[in-house]
Design a protein around this motif. Structure first.
Motif, PDB file in Angstrom:
ATOM      1  N   ARG A 189      40.551  33.967  44.031  1.00 37.62           N
ATOM      2  CA  ARG A 189      41.144  32.832  44.739  1.00 37.62           C
ATOM      3  C   ARG A 189      41.360  33.107  46.221  1.00 37.62           C
ATOM      4  N   ALA A 190      41.833  34.301  46.555  1.00 33.82           N
ATOM      5  CA  ALA A 190      42.206  34.544  47.949  1.00 33.82           C
ATOM      6  C   ALA A 190      42.154  36.026  48.260  1.00 33.82           C
ATOM      7  N   ALA A 191      41.969  36.339  49.529  1.00 35.16           N
ATOM      8  CA  ALA A 191      42.131  37.705  50.025  1.00 35.16           C
ATOM      9  C   ALA A 191      43.577  37.874  50.469  1.00 35.16           C
ATOM     10  N   LEU A 192      44.168  39.036  50.165  1.00 33.72           N
ATOM     11  CA  LEU A 192      45.571  39.289  50.448  1.00 33.72           C
ATOM     12  C   LEU A 192      45.746  40.669  51.060  1.00 33.72           C
ATOM     13  N   GLY A 193      46.770  40.794  51.908  1.00 36.38           N
ATOM     14  CA  GLY A 193      47.184  42.110  52.376  1.00 36.38           C
ATOM     15  C   GLY A 193      46.543  42.552  53.666  1.00 36.38           C
ATOM     16  N   PRO A 194      46.912  43.753  54.109  1.00 41.98           N
ATOM     17  CA  PRO A 194      46.390  44.271  55.376  1.00 41.98           C
ATOM     18  C   PRO A 194      44.901  44.556  55.305  1.00 41.98           C
ATOM     19  N   ALA A 210      40.169  43.264  53.202  1.00 43.66           N
ATOM     20  CA  ALA A 210      41.579  43.132  52.834  1.00 43.66           C
ATOM     21  C   ALA A 210      41.923  44.006  51.633  1.00 43.66           C
ATOM     22  N   GLN A 211      43.192  44.339  51.524  1.00 42.43           N
ATOM     23  CA  GLN A 211      43.663  45.216  50.450  1.00 42.43           C
ATOM     24  C   GLN A 211      43.358  44.626  49.069  1.00 42.43           C
ATOM     25  N   ALA A 212      43.542  43.333  48.887  1.00 41.28           N
ATOM     26  CA  ALA A 212      43.084  42.617  47.696  1.00 41.28           C
ATOM     27  C   ALA A 212      41.999  41.658  48.181  1.00 41.28           C
ATOM     28  N   HIS A 213      40.730  41.991  47.941  1.00 41.92           N
ATOM     29  CA  HIS A 213      39.627  41.312  48.629  1.00 41.92           C
ATOM     30  C   HIS A 213      39.249  39.971  48.014  1.00 41.92           C
ATOM     31  N   GLY A 214      39.567  39.746  46.736  1.00 51.24           N
ATOM     32  CA  GLY A 214      39.278  38.449  46.116  1.00 51.24           C
ATOM     33  C   GLY A 214      37.803  38.136  46.010  1.00 51.24           C
ATOM     34  N   MET A 215      36.956  39.167  45.788  1.00 50.31           N
ATOM     35  CA  MET A 215      35.521  38.976  45.706  1.00 50.31           C
ATOM     36  C   MET A 215      34.966  39.677  44.469  1.00 50.31           C
ATOM     37  N   THR A 216      33.756  39.297  44.062  1.00 42.33           N
ATOM     38  CA  THR A 216      33.043  40.018  43.012  1.00 42.33           C
ATOM     39  C   THR A 216      32.196  41.107  43.662  1.00 42.33           C
ATOM     40  N   VAL A 217      31.643  41.997  42.839  1.00 46.44           N
ATOM     41  CA  VAL A 217      30.843  43.079  43.417  1.00 46.44           C
ATOM     42  C   VAL A 217      29.572  42.549  44.083  1.00 46.44           C
ATOM     43  N   ARG A 239      23.597  36.785  39.682  1.00 44.60           N
ATOM     44  CA  ARG A 239      24.890  36.142  39.514  1.00 44.60           C
ATOM     45  C   ARG A 239      25.288  36.007  38.051  1.00 44.60           C
ATOM     46  N   MET A 240      26.569  35.812  37.837  1.00 42.03           N
ATOM     47  CA  MET A 240      27.079  35.377  36.550  1.00 42.03           C
ATOM     48  C   MET A 240      26.869  33.868  36.422  1.00 42.03           C
ATOM     49  N   THR A 241      26.992  33.371  35.214  1.00 38.11           N
ATOM     50  CA  THR A 241      27.172  31.938  35.011  1.00 38.11           C
ATOM     51  C   THR A 241      28.482  31.736  34.274  1.00 38.11           C
ATOM     52  N   GLY A 242      29.115  30.609  34.531  1.00 36.44           N
ATOM     53  CA  GLY A 242      30.328  30.254  33.818  1.00 36.44           C
ATOM     54  C   GLY A 242      31.607  30.815  34.397  1.00 36.44           C
ATOM     55  N   TRP A 243      31.540  31.565  35.493  1.00 37.39           N
ATOM     56  CA  TRP A 243      32.776  32.116  36.062  1.00 37.39           C
ATOM     57  C   TRP A 243      33.270  31.236  37.198  1.00 37.39           C
ATOM     58  N   ARG A 244      34.568  30.960  37.192  1.00 36.45           N
ATOM     59  CA  ARG A 244      35.204  30.200  38.260  1.00 36.45           C
ATOM     60  C   ARG A 244      36.229  31.080  38.963  1.00 36.45           C
ATOM     61  N   ARG A 245      36.407  30.862  40.262  1.00 37.51           N
ATOM     62  CA  ARG A 245      37.220  31.765  41.077  1.00 37.51           C
ATOM     63  C   ARG A 245      38.668  31.856  40.607  1.00 37.51           C
ATOM     64  N   PHE A 349      52.187  35.078  41.479  1.00 38.92           N
ATOM     65  CA  PHE A 349      52.422  36.491  41.760  1.00 38.92           C
ATOM     66  C   PHE A 349      51.512  36.974  42.888  1.00 38.92           C
ATOM     67  N   ASP A 350      52.094  37.660  43.862  1.00 37.83           N
ATOM     68  CA  ASP A 350      51.353  38.251  44.981  1.00 37.83           C
ATOM     69  C   ASP A 350      51.525  39.762  44.883  1.00 37.83           C
ATOM     70  N   PRO A 351      50.495  40.486  44.436  1.00 38.05           N
ATOM     71  CA  PRO A 351      50.667  41.922  44.211  1.00 38.05           C
ATOM     72  C   PRO A 351      50.980  42.705  45.482  1.00 38.05           C
ATOM     73  N   VAL A 352      50.387  42.304  46.599  1.00 34.04           N
ATOM     74  CA  VAL A 352      50.599  43.069  47.826  1.00 34.04           C
ATOM     75  C   VAL A 352      52.010  42.846  48.363  1.00 34.04           C
ATOM     76  N   ARG A 353      52.443  41.599  48.429  1.00 38.46           N
ATOM     77  CA  ARG A 353      53.816  41.330  48.866  1.00 38.46           C
ATOM     78  C   ARG A 353      54.823  42.044  47.953  1.00 38.46           C
ATOM     79  N   THR A 354      54.544  42.037  46.649  1.00 37.16           N
ATOM     80  CA  THR A 354      55.423  42.721  45.711  1.00 37.16           C
ATOM     81  C   THR A 354      55.451  44.222  45.976  1.00 37.16           C
ATOM     82  N   GLY A 355      54.285  44.810  46.183  1.00 36.44           N
ATOM     83  CA  GLY A 355      54.233  46.247  46.466  1.00 36.44           C
ATOM     84  C   GLY A 355      55.013  46.619  47.711  1.00 36.44           C
ATOM     85  N   ILE A 356      54.884  45.818  48.764  1.00 36.91           N
ATOM     86  CA  ILE A 356      55.619  46.085  49.999  1.00 36.91           C
ATOM     87  C   ILE A 356      57.119  45.919  49.767  1.00 36.91           C
ATOM     88  N   GLY A 357      57.508  44.869  49.047  1.00 37.08           N
ATOM     89  CA  GLY A 357      58.922  44.670  48.741  1.00 37.08           C
ATOM     90  C   GLY A 357      59.503  45.834  47.964  1.00 37.08           C
TER      91      GLY A 357
END
Length: 421
Positions: A189-194, A210-217, A239-245, A349-357
């Motif tokens: 869905r999104a890239a997160l973090g530094p 980004a620390q959480a890149h939000g991409m496939t390989v 590519r895969m088929t049937g996968w949604r972000r 849930f935002d894993p990076v914000r949580t980790g920093i907190g």
């Protein structure tokens, strides 16, 4: 792809310089990026390659970079499947960190051996890059290198840098490179973090993503080829088929295999992009327990940490006061106090914000808190910024806000390489 996206990356300040090489040749097996609701199970890149009779590999001597996650929906390993199929000439296997069959712990590999199941030579890629890795590809006699490994979505998970190093080595050795795509288990869905400053580049972060890149390989491979590699590589993606972000791993219908010994479940992957930061401290990140990266703690930590962390009202997660005794790694055999993360709403849930907190509240509630003496935290976060801000007493919003400009620049570049919607 023009230089405008490169300039966006370069303009990020802490992002550092980005190589301005020409875009690499790439292609993909075409297919709809995603289906309508109720689409059913995701089909991985390997499934689509095999269903096409391995036509993409016809006439080629093939080597594959993989590990225990390279499996079919019925849990057979792709190496075993390919080795038994006359339509593909599989001649070599390349193992990453933890090894091809996954027997090594963090920071280890299996070395060079012949696979007992198939008789294929297995070469070790761990900590190899550049010309030495290109020499491994040359010595193996392959024409095409295939990559099929399940990632977990965090910059410091080393398999994506194995991908990067193998792409660069394939370019040096004049080999074709084919990436078989698999889902990002924590969504795309999104890239997160530094975003990494290239002055801090290591095997837990080669380039400014980004620390959480939000991409496939496969998407990362296209990004690496288009933005970072200094020599063009003959890249193709399946590519895969049937996968949604927006899908988490449990929606894919695929079996989960731990990508590494301390990544036992998709729940681990969900928190990992944030709580792995505790590797850069003197607290346990839960290695040696049944819930690594969900349990955090140290001797002398008590309920005050959980209370302080819950007071931040971090979205989607409850922090429980917890006590545990790791069987290996930090505090082996000792009872420690700390917290356990319970994610109750993974979409907020935002894993990076949580980790920093959690870093901020651990430092403020436990007088024994310390960074690892080698400042490993800087390698994990990609610069000195997080460490120095936390030490200066910055609050959570100040630390998270410090990377907003760099993250916006990366998100803009990332958008150009997304294969699925």
């Amino acid at each position: 792809m023009g230089l405008s996206r490169r300039s966006l990356l370069a303009a990020g300040g802490a992002l550092g310089a980005v190589a301005a090489s020409a875009p690499a040749a790439s292609a993909a097996l075409t297919a709809p990026a995603a289906s309508a609701p109720g689409h059913g199970r995701v089909r991985t890149g390997f499934e689509r390659l095999a269903a096409d009779g391995y036509a993409l590999l016809a006439g080629e001597r093939v080597g594959i970079v993989t590990n225990p996650t390279g499996i079919t929906p019925d849990a057979r390993h792709v190496v075993d499947v390919m080795a038994a199929d006359e339509r593909v000439d599989l001649v070599a296997v390349f193992g990453p960190e933890h090894g091809f069959r996954g027997t090594a712990q963090a920071g280890g590999s299996e070395g060079r051996y012949d696979d007992p199941a198939t008789g294929l030579p297995v070469y070790d890629t761990y900590l190899k890059s550049g010309q030495p890795l290109a020499d491994v590809f040359t010595a193996s006699g392959v024409d095409t290198v295939v990559f099929d490994i399940q990632d977990v979505g965090a910059r410091f998970y080393t398999y994506i840098w194995t991908l990067y190093d193998c792409m660069a080595a394939a370019a040096l050795a004049g080999k074709r490179f084919v990436v078989l795509d698999r889902p990002n288990p924590v969504t795309g869905r999104a890239a997160l973090g530094p975003v990494l400053d290239r002055a801090f580049a290591t095997f837990v972060g080669r380039e400014p993503i980004a620390q959480a890149h939000g991409m496939t390989v496969a998407e990362l491979a296209l990004l690496f080829a288009g933005e970072f590699l200094t020599a063009p590589v003959a890249l193709e993606t399946v590519r895969m088929t049937g996968w949604r972000r927006a899908e988490f791993f449990d929606a894919t219908g695929l079996p989960w295999v731990p990508p590494s010994p301390n990544m036992p479940t998709p729940d681990t992957a969900l928190v990992y992009a944030g709580t792995c930061l505790f590797e850069g401290t003197n607290l346990s990140e839960g290695r040696g327990t049944t819930r690594p990266f969900e349990l955090l703690g140290a001797e002398g930590v008590d309920r005050r940490w959980a209370e302080a962390a819950n007071a931040l009202a971090l979205p989607g997660v409850h922090l429980r006061e917890a006590y545990f005794a790791p069987t290996f790694s930090k505090f082996q055999g000792k009872t420690v106090g700390g917290v356990q993360l319970h994610v109750h709403d993974r979409r907020s849930f935002d894993p990076v914000r949580t980790g920093i907190g959690l870093l901020i509240t651990a430092r403020n509630s436990w007088p024994g808190f310390a960074w690892r003496p080698d400042h490993w935290i800087d390698k994990l976060t990609g610069s000195t910024r997080v460490r120095t801000l936390v030490d200066a007493g910055a609050d959570l919003d100040e630390v998270v806000g410090a990377w907003s400009t760099d993250l916006a620049a990366f998100r803009s570049v990332r958008e150009e390489y997304l294969l699925y919607r």
